[in-house]
Enzyme design. Structure first.
Site, PDB file in Angstrom:
ATOM      1  N   LYS A 195       0.799  -1.234   0.000  1.00 48.50           N
ATOM      2  CA  LYS A 195       0.000   0.000   0.000  1.00 48.50           C
ATOM      3  C   LYS A 195       0.834   1.289   0.000  1.00 48.50           C
ATOM      4  CE  LYS A 195      -3.329  -0.950  -0.720  1.00 48.50           C
ATOM      5  NZ  LYS A 195      -3.654  -1.583  -2.032  1.00 48.50           N
ATOM      6  N   HIS A 211       7.372  -7.301  -1.921  1.00 46.35           N
ATOM      7  CA  HIS A 211       7.087  -6.680  -0.625  1.00 46.35           C
ATOM      8  C   HIS A 211       7.962  -7.290   0.463  1.00 46.35           C
ATOM      9  CE1 HIS A 211       3.559  -4.670  -2.142  1.00 46.35           C
ATOM     10  NE2 HIS A 211       2.827  -5.743  -2.268  1.00 46.35           N
ATOM     11  N   SER A 229      -4.906   2.995   3.601  1.00 49.55           N
ATOM     12  CA  SER A 229      -5.037   2.266   2.338  1.00 49.55           C
ATOM     13  C   SER A 229      -5.166   0.768   2.604  1.00 49.55           C
ATOM     14  CB  SER A 229      -3.811   2.574   1.464  1.00 49.55           C
ATOM     15  OG  SER A 229      -3.954   2.017   0.191  1.00 49.55           O
TER      16      SER A 229
HETATM   17  P1  A3P Z   1      -5.112   4.687  -1.683  1.00 49.10           P
HETATM   18  O1  A3P Z   1      -5.768   3.447  -1.140  1.00 49.10           O
HETATM   19  O2  A3P Z   1      -4.675   5.628  -0.596  1.00 49.10           O
HETATM   20  O3  A3P Z   1      -5.930   5.357  -2.730  1.00 49.10           O
HETATM   21  P2  A3P Z   1      -0.039  -0.418  -3.616  1.00 49.10           P
HETATM   22  O4  A3P Z   1       0.046  -0.430  -5.102  1.00 49.10           O
HETATM   23  O5  A3P Z   1       1.270  -0.448  -2.936  1.00 49.10           O
HETATM   24  O6  A3P Z   1      -0.988  -1.465  -3.140  1.00 49.10           O
HETATM   25  O7  A3P Z   1      -0.646   0.987  -3.211  1.00 49.10           O
HETATM   26  C1  A3P Z   1      -1.973   1.307  -3.531  1.00 49.10           C
HETATM   27  C2  A3P Z   1      -2.180   2.767  -3.267  1.00 49.10           C
HETATM   28  O8  A3P Z   1      -1.523   3.525  -4.297  1.00 49.10           O
HETATM   29  C3  A3P Z   1      -3.649   3.152  -3.317  1.00 49.10           C
HETATM   30  O9  A3P Z   1      -3.761   4.237  -2.395  1.00 49.10           O
HETATM   31  C4  A3P Z   1      -3.794   3.615  -4.755  1.00 49.10           C
HETATM   32  O10 A3P Z   1      -4.914   4.438  -4.978  1.00 49.10           O
HETATM   33  C5  A3P Z   1      -2.476   4.377  -4.911  1.00 49.10           C
HETATM   34  N1  A3P Z   1      -2.109   4.603  -6.319  1.00 49.10           N
HETATM   35  C6  A3P Z   1      -1.983   3.712  -7.313  1.00 49.10           C
HETATM   36  N2  A3P Z   1      -1.661   4.336  -8.456  1.00 49.10           N
HETATM   37  C7  A3P Z   1      -1.602   5.660  -8.198  1.00 49.10           C
HETATM   38  C8  A3P Z   1      -1.340   6.828  -8.970  1.00 49.10           C
HETATM   39  N3  A3P Z   1      -1.114   6.775 -10.275  1.00 49.10           N
HETATM   40  N4  A3P Z   1      -1.352   8.035  -8.339  1.00 49.10           N
HETATM   41  C9  A3P Z   1      -1.592   8.121  -7.011  1.00 49.10           C
HETATM   42  N5  A3P Z   1      -1.857   7.052  -6.223  1.00 49.10           N
HETATM   43  C10 A3P Z   1      -1.867   5.832  -6.811  1.00 49.10           C
END
Ligand code: A3P
Length: 288
Positions: free
Chosen positions: A44, A99, A129
């Site tokens: 996240k 991870h 998140s």
């Molecule tokens: P949120 O849940 O706060 O919206 P991971 O990929 O490590 O699982 O992280 C997911 C988080 O990254 C989510 O956050 C997602 O919305 C955000 N995310 C993914 N792509 C993004 C982008 N292009 N710009 C901003 N946030 C992004």
């Protein structure tokens, strides 16, 4: 512990993608190649975003790959057995996500010139998140409420373990590995500048138009609509509960933490990060 999880070396992992024998294989036998590029994060923290940015840089700004191949096949997670098989079959330069905490990472990294991008995010926003991810992902245990997620996070009883251990472990590799540390907050603040920084680290020369394309195609809006990047094709995510591409902002923790939770978090953070020299965007007074 929920049957959705397994525990390995004290850390919980999603049972759906984790096997003890594979963890041992990854640690002891997986062969890192000198030209590998690793996308490392605590869950996240912007894994998918960085995966997209790296995919686009890899293809010199051409979005075709991102528009036609699922992200988990472009930069598969080494710790997931099925996806690791994709990594190992790849005879080209490899993008690999993980991870894993450093102590479980392939030992062969220490004898390689592989490049590692470690993306960190304000842990307060990571918890938020993660909270929604646990609600929406069928392979995770849905929490009763945010307080439960926060308690588990601070105890390190969430997937991939303790955030503080993860980040301090990887920060400790500064002088041992070929590693670039970057934050979700930097990407948000200056995506173009971050892409240039990444290109420099990776030794990639992209012209202005190519950089523009990376920035455009890695935007939240474009990724949210890209079925190869938004996990809409995954049968594990129920977008009706919460889409994977949820908000994509910094500071959403302020909408979730009570004052008491915030103060407690700060105290734990100060204690656990007291020996860390690096300053993060969220260390500033108006933590965002
Ligand atoms: P949120 O849940 O706060 O919206 P991971 O990929 O490590 O699982 O992280 C997911 C988080 O990254 C989510 O956050 C997602 O919305 C955000 N995310 C993914 N792509 C993004 C982008 N292009 N710009 C901003 N946030 C992004």
């Amino acid at each position: 512990m929920s049957e959705k999880y397994i525990r390995y070396q004290g850390i919980i992992f999603p049972a759906i993608s984790s096997e003890e024998s594979h963890f041992q294989y990854v640690r002891n036998e997986f062969q890192v190649r000198d030209n590998d590029i690793f996308n490392i994060t605590f869950p996240k923290s912007g894994t998918t975003w960085m995966l997209e940015i790296l995919s686009l840089i890899y293809k010199n700004g051409d979005a075709t790959w991102c528009n036609t191949v699922q992200n988990w096949e472009r930069a598969p997670w080494v710790e997931a057995k099925d996806l690791c098989a994709i990594v190992e079959k790849n005879t080209s330069q490899r993008l690999i996500s993980s991870h894993l905490p450093i102590q479980l990472f392939p030992k062969s990294i220490y004898n390689s010139n592989a490049k590692i991008v470690y993306t960190a995010r304000n842990p307060r926003d990571v918890v938020v998140s993660l909270h929604y991810m646990c609600k929406t992902a069928q392979f995770l245990e849905p929490p009763e409420n945010f307080t439960e997620t926060l308690d588990l996070f601070l105890k390190g009883e969430v997937i991939y373990g303790n955030w503080f251990d993860h980040i301090t472990g990887w920060l400790g590799m500064k002088d041992k590995l070929n590693i670039l540390y970057i934050t979700y907050e930097e990407l948000k603040k200056d995506l173009r500048g971050s892409v240039v920084k990444l290109c420099n680290f990776l030794g990639k020369e992209l012209d202005d138009a190519a950089i523009d394309s990376v920035v455009e195609n890695a935007s939240f809006k474009v990724m949210k609509n890209n079925n190869m990047s938004n996990f809409s094709q995954s049968d594990q995510i129920n977008a009706n509960i919460s889409p994977f591409m949820r908000k994509g902002v910094t500071g959403d923790w302020k909408n979730h933490f009570t004052v008491a939770q915030s103060e407690h978090f700060d105290a734990v953070y100060q204690e656990r990060m007291k020996d860390v020299k690096m300053k993060f965007p969220w260390d500033q007074t108006s933590i965002a």
